[in-house]
Design a protein around this motif. Structure first.
Motif, PDB file in Angstrom:
ATOM      1  N   ARG A   1       0.781   6.172  -7.282  1.00  0.00           N
ATOM      2  CA  ARG A   1      -0.436   6.880  -7.653  1.00  0.00           C
ATOM      3  C   ARG A   1      -0.226   8.392  -7.610  1.00  0.00           C
ATOM      4  NH1 ARG A   1      -5.493   5.216  -8.039  1.00  0.00           N
ATOM      5  NH2 ARG A   1      -4.942   3.202  -7.140  1.00  0.00           N
ATOM      6  N   LYS A   2       0.476   8.847  -6.571  1.00  0.00           N
ATOM      7  CA  LYS A   2       0.711  10.284  -6.444  1.00  0.00           C
ATOM      8  C   LYS A   2       1.567  10.802  -7.607  1.00  0.00           C
ATOM      9  CE  LYS A   2       2.263  13.719  -3.070  1.00  0.00           C
ATOM     10  NZ  LYS A   2       2.840  13.926  -1.715  1.00  0.00           N
ATOM     11  N   ALA A   3       2.578  10.006  -7.983  1.00  0.00           N
ATOM     12  CA  ALA A   3       3.435  10.409  -9.105  1.00  0.00           C
ATOM     13  C   ALA A   3       2.641  10.426 -10.410  1.00  0.00           C
ATOM     14  CB  ALA A   3       4.620   9.465  -9.207  1.00  0.00           C
ATOM     15  N   LYS A   4       1.771   9.435 -10.616  1.00  0.00           N
ATOM     16  CA  LYS A   4       0.955   9.410 -11.816  1.00  0.00           C
ATOM     17  C   LYS A   4      -0.009  10.582 -11.859  1.00  0.00           C
ATOM     18  CE  LYS A   4       0.939   4.521 -13.190  1.00  0.00           C
ATOM     19  NZ  LYS A   4       0.089   3.382 -13.565  1.00  0.00           N
ATOM     20  N   GLU A   5      -0.576  10.928 -10.713  1.00  0.00           N
ATOM     21  CA  GLU A   5      -1.485  12.084 -10.657  1.00  0.00           C
ATOM     22  C   GLU A   5      -0.751  13.349 -11.095  1.00  0.00           C
ATOM     23  OE1 GLU A   5      -2.941  12.236  -6.715  1.00  0.00           O
ATOM     24  OE2 GLU A   5      -4.416  10.603  -6.997  1.00  0.00           O
ATOM     25  N   ARG A   6       0.488  13.475 -10.644  1.00  0.00           N
ATOM     26  CA  ARG A   6       1.289  14.654 -10.998  1.00  0.00           C
ATOM     27  C   ARG A   6       1.545  14.733 -12.508  1.00  0.00           C
ATOM     28  NH1 ARG A   6       4.637  13.759  -7.408  1.00  0.00           N
ATOM     29  NH2 ARG A   6       6.267  12.673  -8.609  1.00  0.00           N
ATOM     30  N   VAL A   7       1.876  13.597 -13.096  1.00  0.00           N
ATOM     31  CA  VAL A   7       2.159  13.560 -14.547  1.00  0.00           C
ATOM     32  C   VAL A   7       0.882  13.813 -15.340  1.00  0.00           C
ATOM     33  CG1 VAL A   7       2.907  12.063 -16.434  1.00  0.00           C
ATOM     34  CG2 VAL A   7       4.130  12.034 -14.269  1.00  0.00           C
ATOM     35  N   LEU A   8      -0.230  13.178 -14.962  1.00  0.00           N
ATOM     36  CA  LEU A   8      -1.474  13.333 -15.710  1.00  0.00           C
ATOM     37  C   LEU A   8      -2.011  14.752 -15.595  1.00  0.00           C
ATOM     38  CD1 LEU A   8      -3.235   9.951 -14.832  1.00  0.00           C
ATOM     39  CD2 LEU A   8      -2.095  10.597 -16.954  1.00  0.00           C
ATOM     40  N   GLU A   9      -1.837  15.364 -14.442  1.00  0.00           N
ATOM     41  CA  GLU A   9      -2.264  16.754 -14.279  1.00  0.00           C
ATOM     42  C   GLU A   9      -1.472  17.677 -15.216  1.00  0.00           C
ATOM     43  OE1 GLU A   9      -2.948  20.056 -10.744  1.00  0.00           O
ATOM     44  OE2 GLU A   9      -1.811  18.219 -10.339  1.00  0.00           O
ATOM     45  N   GLN A  10      -0.188  17.407 -15.325  1.00  0.00           N
ATOM     46  CA  GLN A  10       0.650  18.199 -16.233  1.00  0.00           C
ATOM     47  C   GLN A  10       0.174  18.021 -17.683  1.00  0.00           C
ATOM     48  OE1 GLN A  10       4.772  17.175 -16.036  1.00  0.00           O
ATOM     49  NE2 GLN A  10       5.365  18.581 -17.687  1.00  0.00           N
ATOM     50  N   TYR A  11      -0.178  16.802 -18.024  1.00  0.00           N
ATOM     51  CA  TYR A  11      -0.619  16.513 -19.393  1.00  0.00           C
ATOM     52  C   TYR A  11      -1.933  17.234 -19.700  1.00  0.00           C
ATOM     53  CZ  TYR A  11      -2.595  13.808 -23.261  1.00  0.00           C
ATOM     54  OH  TYR A  11      -3.172  13.440 -24.433  1.00  0.00           O
ATOM     55  N   LEU A  12      -2.899  17.206 -18.759  1.00  0.00           N
ATOM     56  CA  LEU A  12      -4.183  17.860 -18.985  1.00  0.00           C
ATOM     57  C   LEU A  12      -4.017  19.378 -19.071  1.00  0.00           C
ATOM     58  CD1 LEU A  12      -6.449  15.775 -16.562  1.00  0.00           C
ATOM     59  CD2 LEU A  12      -6.331  15.641 -19.080  1.00  0.00           C
TER      60      LEU A  12
ATOM     61  N   ALA B   1       0.831  -1.199   0.000  1.00  0.00           N
ATOM     62  CA  ALA B   1       0.000   0.000   0.000  1.00  0.00           C
ATOM     63  C   ALA B   1       0.867   1.251   0.000  1.00  0.00           C
ATOM     64  CB  ALA B   1      -0.935  -0.003   1.206  1.00  0.00           C
ATOM     65  N   HIS B   2       1.990   1.192   0.725  1.00  0.00           N
ATOM     66  CA  HIS B   2       2.902   2.339   0.791  1.00  0.00           C
ATOM     67  C   HIS B   2       3.468   2.650  -0.620  1.00  0.00           C
ATOM     68  CE1 HIS B   2       5.902   5.094   2.382  1.00  0.00           C
ATOM     69  NE2 HIS B   2       6.855   4.415   1.708  1.00  0.00           N
ATOM     70  N   VAL B   3       3.875   1.605  -1.306  1.00  0.00           N
ATOM     71  CA  VAL B   3       4.436   1.788  -2.649  1.00  0.00           C
ATOM     72  C   VAL B   3       3.351   2.247  -3.615  1.00  0.00           C
ATOM     73  CG1 VAL B   3       5.610   0.639  -4.565  1.00  0.00           C
ATOM     74  CG2 VAL B   3       6.175   0.028  -2.201  1.00  0.00           C
ATOM     75  N   GLU B   4       2.151   1.648  -3.512  1.00  0.00           N
ATOM     76  CA  GLU B   4       1.058   2.018  -4.413  1.00  0.00           C
ATOM     77  C   GLU B   4       0.705   3.487  -4.268  1.00  0.00           C
ATOM     78  OE1 GLU B   4      -3.634   0.867  -5.322  1.00  0.00           O
ATOM     79  OE2 GLU B   4      -2.461  -0.298  -3.860  1.00  0.00           O
ATOM     80  N   ALA B   5       0.669   3.978  -3.021  1.00  0.00           N
ATOM     81  CA  ALA B   5       0.333   5.385  -2.787  1.00  0.00           C
ATOM     82  C   ALA B   5       1.358   6.305  -3.449  1.00  0.00           C
ATOM     83  CB  ALA B   5       0.261   5.655  -1.284  1.00  0.00           C
ATOM     84  N   LYS B   6       2.624   5.940  -3.379  1.00  0.00           N
ATOM     85  CA  LYS B   6       3.675   6.757  -4.007  1.00  0.00           C
ATOM     86  C   LYS B   6       3.533   6.764  -5.529  1.00  0.00           C
ATOM     87  CE  LYS B   6       7.865   6.147  -2.515  1.00  0.00           C
ATOM     88  NZ  LYS B   6       9.095   5.456  -2.064  1.00  0.00           N
TER      89      LYS B   6
END
Length: 735
Positions: free
Chosen positions: A143-154, A136-141
């Motif tokens: 997910r947070k990194a993916k959110e950052r990249v996808l936000e930049q893309y949008l 869960a600790h790794v998944e949260a990290k």
């Protein structure tokens, strides 16, 4: 000078026609119907508008909803966890990274820095431990990194600005929601309606290129995660359909409008392109009337004489290169509309320079090459001679001669292939370390033995060359050592044979000195005999008591001896001229059959009185050869006279004239009256006779003169003796 000028004028007209023709074939028809709104420059902007209006305005992705669709797989968790090695490896690396910095902080007494570094290290160590303890600790990290990249893309999609001032009114077919921008009722240069009959506008929530799978323009990598194509597609909304219309207002191309300058450039380019087409038609008319090509523009130049000496394969290579350059030039300059749209004073200078250098000069040179090839093709035998003298023919001839000695050819070929493969192997070994082992193995067990053999043979060759230099300097005492059975060893044997031949030649030289002595003796004897008779009978004529009959008898003897002396001297002078090369031939087409018949007729009376039976064989049709008729008659005359004088009475003499390959062959066979020695070659020597007692008339120069004339005609004269059968064979090129 006028020829060069006309050639360049013609080349300029041809270049204009070529550029205009290709340009018209590509864009002429379309340019007639094309307006500014349908031009490429506007079309791609309109396509860009339709691609981004959906993601940016009509069907944008909701960021909060998109983040909920993010997925993290087990493989991503494992990859993130072990990216930098095992737990022990990562903990050790972190300790190593901070060890020196913490030590320095302690040594410097910097407590604040020491505390910060220790806390930072411990935090990273704790994070690494959690990575291996909790998915869960790794998944949260992740997910947070993916959110950052996808936000930049949008954000990048929404920030996309349209490069055209487009007005639109578009209504969602399902919801009825309307999006409006600008005045769609204004006069327009472009208008497109979307409805059930024409088709609805499809609004994607991602740029159309990404929907088609083209992700090359997206950068969504991160130091911690990699966002996949599936992640992007998962956050896309369903496609929405819109009806309405999209226009580009006419005001944008009016004076002061946003596209006014581009509109002016487009129309200027269009007008100037059609003007160029008109110039091309005029140029074509000139080429068909007042500027027709004349080959004298090319052939009557000093450059043509020099170019004729260039090898034919080099000419062909130049012809292809020139053709490709001209095609490339015409290809690159055929987009006239774009050029005239964006042309400036500086670009005009560049275009004119390239037109003269890349177009006119290349076209002129291409015409020059074609005329040169055609003219040489028309000349019988010239083109065939050019092919035989080409670099390619010389290369294959040299390649063939390389294998005259097959052993040397094969060894040289293997050596060349070996060095080539060694170079290729070195390149591959440098690219792939695994191949180094294979490369070293090949070098040790193949290349080094070949190199050893090559060096050994080279050393032996140098020893042979040194021995050859000694032979050339006259030191003939030592043989060249023959080592093994290689081609170099065989060459050493041949040089040893040559050395022995030099010794034989020295013996022949001694023989030549003896013949010179005999020559002087014979000349003295043959000149003194008639001269003595002349002096004797002159003294007798001084006796006044002689009666008329005796006086007439003595005068007749004096006349014969004088003619004899004259013949000797004239023949001697003629032989001397031939030997010194001062005698010139007047070659012409001569019928050898007729010439032989004339020579036989000249001596018909002597032949009848000799008691010899002459049997002749010669062609019934004219047999033509390119010879000096007067000199060649002398050859035939001397051989016939020789046969009459020295043939055994009552025997047959055979005279044959025939064609043997490319040569004419003349053969005389008879039975000799006198016994000849074994060395028949000495009969060619001056003043040599079969009558060694020298009782017969003649100068003794007949065969020597005939031999010299035959040599001057690049022919051959050969004497064969079989007992008393004497045979002379003369060959000369026929043509």
């Amino acid at each position: 000078m006028k020829s060069k000028f006309m050639l360049f004028v013609w080349a300029a007209l041809v270049t204009i026609v070529l550029i205009g023709s290709l340009s018209f074939a590509r864009q002429g028809i379309g340019l007639i119907t094309e307006d500014f709104a349908s031009s490429n420059d506007i079309s791609w902007r309109i396509e860009e508008f339709y691609e981004y209006i959906g993601p940016a305005i009509l069907n944008p992705i909701d960021k909060e909803e998109a983040m909920k669709k993010i997925t993290v797989t087990d493989s991503e968790i494992e990859e993130h966890r072990t990216r930098y090695g095992t737990l022990a490896d990562q903990l050790s690396n972190i300790h190593d990274q901070y060890a020196s910095r913490i030590a320095d902080a302690k040594d410097n007494g910097n407590e604040d820095l020491l505390t910060t570094l220790v806390e930072e290290r411990n935090k990273k160590l704790e994070d690494i431990k959690k990575n291996f303890e909790s998915d869960a600790h790794v998944e949260a990290k992740i997910r947070k990194a993916k959110e950052r990249v996808l936000e930049q893309y949008l954000n990048e999609i929404k920030m996309n600005s349209f490069s055209l001032p487009i007005a639109y009114t578009l209504t969602d077919v399902d919801t009825g929601e309307t999006y409006t921008f600008g005045d769609t009722y204004a006069s327009s240069i472009y208008k497109k309606e979307f409805n059930a009959s024409n088709g609805y506008l499809k609004a994607y929530s991602l740029p159309d290129r990404h929907v088609r799978g083209d992700w090359s323009s997206i950068s969504y990598d991160d130091s911690e995660v990699y966002v996949t194509d599936e992640d992007i597609l998962n956050m896309a909304n369903p496609v929405k359909l819109f009806e309405g219309e999209v226009i580009i207002p006419k005001t944008v191309i009016g004076k002061g409008g946003e596209l006014y300058s581009q509109y002016k450039d487009f129309n200027r380019g269009k007008s100037m392109t059609f003007a160029f087409y008109l110039i091309g038609l005029l140029a074509l008319g000139a080429l068909l009337t007042v500027a027709k090509f004349q080959k004298e523009w090319v052939t009557e130049t000093a450059f043509a004489n020099w170019y004729s000496g260039v090898k034919v394969d080099a000419k062909i290579a130049l012809l292809f290169a020139t053709s490709f350059i001209l095609l490339g030039y015409v290809e690159s300059h055929s987009n006239l509309h774009n050029f005239f749209m964006y042309q400036s004073l500086g670009r005009w200078g560049v275009w004119l320079t390239s037109f003269i250098v890349g177009g006119v000069i290349v076209t002129a040179f291409l015409a020059f090459q074609l005329v040169n090839i055609i003219e040489r093709w028309k000349q019988i035998g010239v083109f065939e001679a050019d092919l035989k003298n080409s670099y390619t023919a010389q290369f294959f001839k040299a390649l063939q001669e390389m294998f005259l000695n097959r052993s040397i050819g094969v060894q040289s070929f293997i050596l060349l292939i070996g060095f080539f493969l060694a170079g290729i192997g070195f390149v591959f070994a440098a690219m792939n370390p695994f191949l180094v082992v294979v490369y070293v193995f090949c070098v040790v067990f193949f290349a080094l033995p070949v190199l050893y053999i090559f060096i050994k043979r080279s050393a032996y060759l140098n020893r042979i060359l040194k021995a050859t230099e000694a032979m050339a300097a006259g030191r003939l005492n030592e043989d060249i050592k023959v080592e093994g059975s290689s081609p170099l060893a065989q060459h050493a044997k041949n040089l040893n044979n040559l050395r022995e031949g030099v010794r034989v030649s020295m013996s022949e030289q001694a023989k030549s000195e003896r013949l010179k002595t005999e020559l002087i003796t014979n000349v003295s004897h043959d000149l003194r005999t008639p001269l003595t008779s002349i002096i004797t009978y002159t003294d007798l004529l001084k006796d006044e008591t002689l009666d008329a009959e005796e006086r007439a008898k003595y005068v007749d003897i004096l006349d014969k001896k004088s003619q004899r002396l004259k013949t000797l001297i004239e023949d001697l002078f003629e032989v001397s001229k031939m030997a010194s090369g001062n005698l010139e031939l007047n070659k012409q087409r001569v019928d050898l059959t007729q010439l032989l018949q004339q020579a036989l007729a000249e001596h018909a009376e002597e032949i009848a009185e000799s008691g010899l039976d002459f049997r002749t064989t010669f062609p019934e049709t004219p047999f033509i050869a390119y010879v000096d008729g007067q000199r060649w008659w002398r050859v035939l005359d001397n051989l016939i006279v020789n046969a009459v004088k020295y043939s055994l009475s009552g025997t047959r003499v055979y005279i044959t004239l025939r064609k043997m390959g490319d040569n004419a062959e003349f053969v005389v066979k008879n039975i000799t009256k006198y016994e000849l020695g074994e060395n028949v070659d000495e009969l060619f020597e001056r003043f040599k006779r079969a009558d060694t007692a020298r009782h017969t008339d003649g100068s003794g120069l007949g065969l020597a003169i005939a031999q010299s004339i035959v040599d001057m005609h690049n022919g051959q004269m050969k004497i064969e003796l079989d007992g008393d059968l004497f045979k002379v064979t003369v060959t000369v090129p026929a043509g």
